[in-house]
Enzyme design. Structure first.
Site, PDB file in Angstrom:
ATOM      1  CG  ASP A 285      -2.297   0.667   1.225  1.00 59.87           C
ATOM      2  OD1 ASP A 285      -2.407   1.331  -0.087  1.00 59.87           O
ATOM      3  OD2 ASP A 285      -3.076   0.752   1.994  1.00 59.87           O
TER       4      ASP A 285
ATOM      5  CD  GLU B  24      -0.286   6.091  -3.212  1.00 60.03           C
ATOM      6  OE1 GLU B  24      -0.979   5.154  -3.648  1.00 60.03           O
ATOM      7  OE2 GLU B  24      -0.243   6.424  -2.071  1.00 60.03           O
TER       8      GLU B  24
ATOM      9  CG  ASP C 122      -8.647   4.418  -0.226  1.00 63.95           C
ATOM     10  OD1 ASP C 122      -8.172   3.399  -0.146  1.00 63.95           O
ATOM     11  OD2 ASP C 122      -7.866   4.920   0.647  1.00 63.95           O
TER      12      ASP C 122
END
Length: 783
Positions: A415, A418, A481
């Site tokens: 995960d 970014e 998400d």
């Protein structure tokens, strides 16, 4: 980034330098270089105090031309750079005369006009693909931000632009302003987790801007008949790739930037998660697993999300002892149930983690220019960032993952990655602006390679969120998400379609949406969409995603489509092999397969799964939906109804159904098992024959787990006979189906007639089955 003020003027503080003419050329066996002053040269005095733009063309592989536009050439090489695979045997043809200067690679030519003014054309044979005309290419000095290099390529009438990463707005990018800059912005904004500086159009070409940092695209949004792209600095390189089909463009683009590894067959089954902030421990986990088994719901992977580690400790890769007192024993109990195990990780090291001091002491954490470790409090208190440009830091991080693999973990959800700062210093001297996007590549490469080393070739798989160009090498990527709404379900699909057009072969998403608790109708509509994706995961934020918490029907829907996907694995894994070998994505926009159908250009609520199945998810609670079928006789996979296209179809679907149609002329291999995704696909395989034209022959390859062919069939229709012949043992297949009418091949020399009149003859001495069709081979009630 916009530089102009309307059509005539530049914005205040912007000073452009435009190439005005081809003054001189230089030729080598591999390249053509054009020297273009910024004004027409009438006499010697015009060469004084005159800037020049240098444009070089070369070819890294056939049908691809790289164009470098530069002002000053004295800058030092900057890192990182995308790893580009070139074909050293590529032959080019360079031609220079009074009228033009050109370089040709394969069928693609870059041609500079030498007669009047400035024009660079790209041609396929004699057909113009696109061009950079007057005041399109430019070097721009600005008062804010320093110099930039810009290019503008012509957009033709009706030309549509696709790609540029996983973008959640309209599939067609015309009219959009897009910055290639990774951000953690959810699926409901213009930001994206996966930004790829590559686009393709329906005019037969693609463009890859070879710059790992920020690239600004104005897609018909500043100059409305041009695609503009720009980077900061003194030079820009872009590669124009000729197809002409979307499939050929992506084959060549992924040959340059990398093709995905082949995920293991077990990864295509259903993944179940603990969800994000939900409370869980070992009894919770085992309760979910037992609940799935009690309801006859096949499960392949169990995923432990963030709180398998202690709060404020992410990431230290240590199990929370309060919830999991004996992790190895728990993992063994799960694996004894036939499950693979995934755990959540990220590249951020919280100050509370024991790894913070360890990483700081060894210099493994990214630092500020003054030498301090870069830190902030977003996400985790005092968190720092692993410096993956340092090979020692990569080994250190990989060793932490290796310990988990030795404990019994099978894969990782990698995960984040970014929010990478630019006010930092990297150990290898990398340019911080270029590292912002590229960090995701190094991060996922590190995770993927330790999996490949420890689990073996063909067993490595991640669930990654962030990516840049080349990140497709490390599957799988999921859509980030999303909200738990129909609108977010639709934007999720748009993101997947856009990512597919950017060269990514495998893709997944959170079934039911991530944020919030989905209404039962949203969850049930999302289930078939999720199961008819390459990879399928039940995951949420603050609520569990086991189906019995919604209603009893959700359990039935999940069971139906999980088992359907398992049956489709001989076909789906074949599509996965194609993605691995050719760079063609498993999920594809309709326009990808039907580029010549003008009705397909903007379709973003349906897709092709592989090249033979058309899927149209339902985005309403009532089941009212509409979708488009291209030309031909399409057969509904679930009902057997035959619908002739081209046409729009409106219908109302129950929760246990979804429009999923088989393309005419298909021989669909269907597996013998529906309880798991990993099994010998050729054993007992069914060949379903759909609308085979007279004289048409189809070759079907059923894959083995390593991607090789476990079986090969030749199916041909001649008049009223459909003949299927297998290369290899005859006992590895069970059925031949013509449309929805099954013909059982059980004994050599046997003959059988079905209820609707199809007769089958099975030869006694060869692995061959022949179906003899009635006068009307379509079952009653079809259209």
């Amino acid at each position: 980034m916009k530089f102009s003020d309307g059509y005539w003027h530049m914005r205040p503080g912007v000073r452009p330098l435009y190439p005005a003419e081809v003054h001189d050329v230089a030729v080598t066996p591999e390249s053509l270089t054009v020297y273009a002053p910024t004004a027409r040269i009438g006499h010697r005095g015009d060469t004084l105090n005159r800037p020049m733009v240098t444009v070089e063309c070369r070819s890294p592989m056939p049908d691809v031309i790289a164009v470098t536009v530069a002002h000053f050439l004295g800058g030092r090489p900057r890192r990182p750079a995308f790893p580009i695979t070139t074909d050293p045997g590529t032959a080019v043809r360079v031609a220079v005369d009074d009228d033009s200067a050109s370089l040709t690679s394969g069928a693609l030519t870059a041609r500079f006009d030498r007669r009047d003014g400035w024009r660079l054309e790209f041609l396929a044979g004699d057909a113009l693909l696109t061009a950079s005309g007057s005041k399109a290419m430019a070097v721009l000095d600005t008062d804010a931000g320093g110099p930039y290099v810009r290019e503008q390529l012509r957009l033709g009438v009706g030309e549509c632009v696709y790609g540029l990463g996983e973008r959640f707005g309209p599939l067609v990018k015309n009219g959009q302003e897009i910055d290639i800059w990774n951000a953690d912005g959810g699926t409901s904004s213009e930001q994206a987790y996966k930004n790829i500086p590559f686009y393709l159009t329906n005019r037969g070409y693609g463009v890859f801007v070879n710059h790992p940092g920020r690239v600004s695209f104005e897609v018909g949004s500043e100059a409305v008949s041009r695609v503009q792209f720009s980077v900061a600095g003194q030079a820009l390189e872009y590669l124009l790739i000729y197809g002409p089909s979307p499939a050929e463009i992506l084959r060549k683009y992924t040959a340059l930037t990398g093709r995905p590894a082949l995920p293991p067959p077990w990864s295509f089954g259903l993944w179940l998660s603990t969800s994000f902030t939900t409370s869980y421990d070992e009894p919770t986990v085992l309760g979910f697993v037992d609940g799935m088994a009690e309801r006859d719901l096949p499960l392949s992977v169990f995923h432990f999300d963030t709180f398998w580690m202690r709060e404020f400790h992410w990431s230290d890769f240590e199990w929370d002892p309060r919830a999991f007192p004996d992790p190895p024993a728990m993992l063994k109990r799960l694996k004894d149930r036939g499950l693979r195990i995934c755990v959540w990780i990220n590249p951020y090291i919280a100050q509370r983690s024991a790894l913070f001091a360890e990483g700081m002491a060894h210099g493994y954490l990214v630092r500020r220019p003054d030498g301090d470790v870069w830190q902030w409090d977003q996400w985790q208190a005092g968190m720092a960032l692993v410096d993956f440009t340092d090979p020692h830091a990569r080994r250190w991080y990989a060793d932490k993952l290796r310990a988990l693999l030795e404990m019994g973990v099978d894969c990782f959800k990698s995960d984040f990655g970014e929010r990478i700062p630019t006010d930092v210093v990297w150990s290898d001297g990398a340019d911080p602006e270029r590292m912002h996007n590229y960090y995701s590549y190094l991060y996922n490469e590190t995770v993927f390679e330790v999996l490949r080393a420890e689990r073996g070739e063909g067993e490595a798989v991640v669930f990654a969120r962030a990516a840049t160009a080349g990140g497709q090498r490390f599957p799988v990527h999921w859509g980030g998400d999303s909200e738990s709404t129909f609108e977010s379900m639709a934007e999720t699909l748009r993101g997947g379609l856009s990512l597919a057009m950017s060269g990514f072969g495998f893709w997944s998403h959170d079934i039911g949406g991530f944020e919030g608790r989905p209404a039962a109708e949203v969850f049930k509509r999302w289930l078939p969409f999720g199961l008819l994706s390459s990879h399928s995961r039940l995951h949420g934020s603050q609520s569990y995603r086991v189906p019995w918490l919604f209603d009893a029907e959700a359990v039935e829907v999940l069971r139906r489509f999980t088992r359907l996907k398992a049956r489709l694995m001989p076909y789906l894994f074949g599509a996965a092999v194609t993605a691995h070998r050719e760079g063609i994505p498993v999920l594809r926009p309709t326009v990808f397969e039907f580029p010549d159908d003008p009705a397909a250009t903007h379709l973003d609520r349906q897709y092709l799964l592989g090249d033979r199945l058309l899927v149209a998810p339902v985005f309403t609670a009532t089941g009212e939906t509409s979708y488009y079928l291209p030309a031909g006789r399409w057969t509904h996979l679930l009902t057997g109804e035959v619908v002739a296209g081209p046409r729009w179809v409106r219908e109302t679907c129950g929760f246990d159904s979804i429009p999923v149609y088989v393309r005419p002329g298909t021989v669909l291999p269907v597996g013998a098992r529906d309880d798991r995704p990993d099994y010998p696909y050729a054993d007992g395989v069914t060949l379903r024959v759909y609308e085979l034209a007279d004289g048409q022959a189809v070759t079907v390859r059923v894959p083995a787990a390593d991607g090789s062919a476990a079986a090969r069939f030749e199916v041909r229709r001649d008049g009223d006979r459909v003949r299927a012949r297998r290369d290899g043992p005859a006992n590895a297949w069970a059925l031949l189906l013509v449309n929805t009418d099954s013909v059982r091949a059980v004994e050599g020399g046997a003959s059988h007639r079905t209820e609707s009149g199809v007769r089958v003859d099975v030869a006694a001495d060869v692995p061959e089955c022949v179906a003899v069709l009635p006068t009307d081979p379509h079952p009653p009630g079809t259209s």
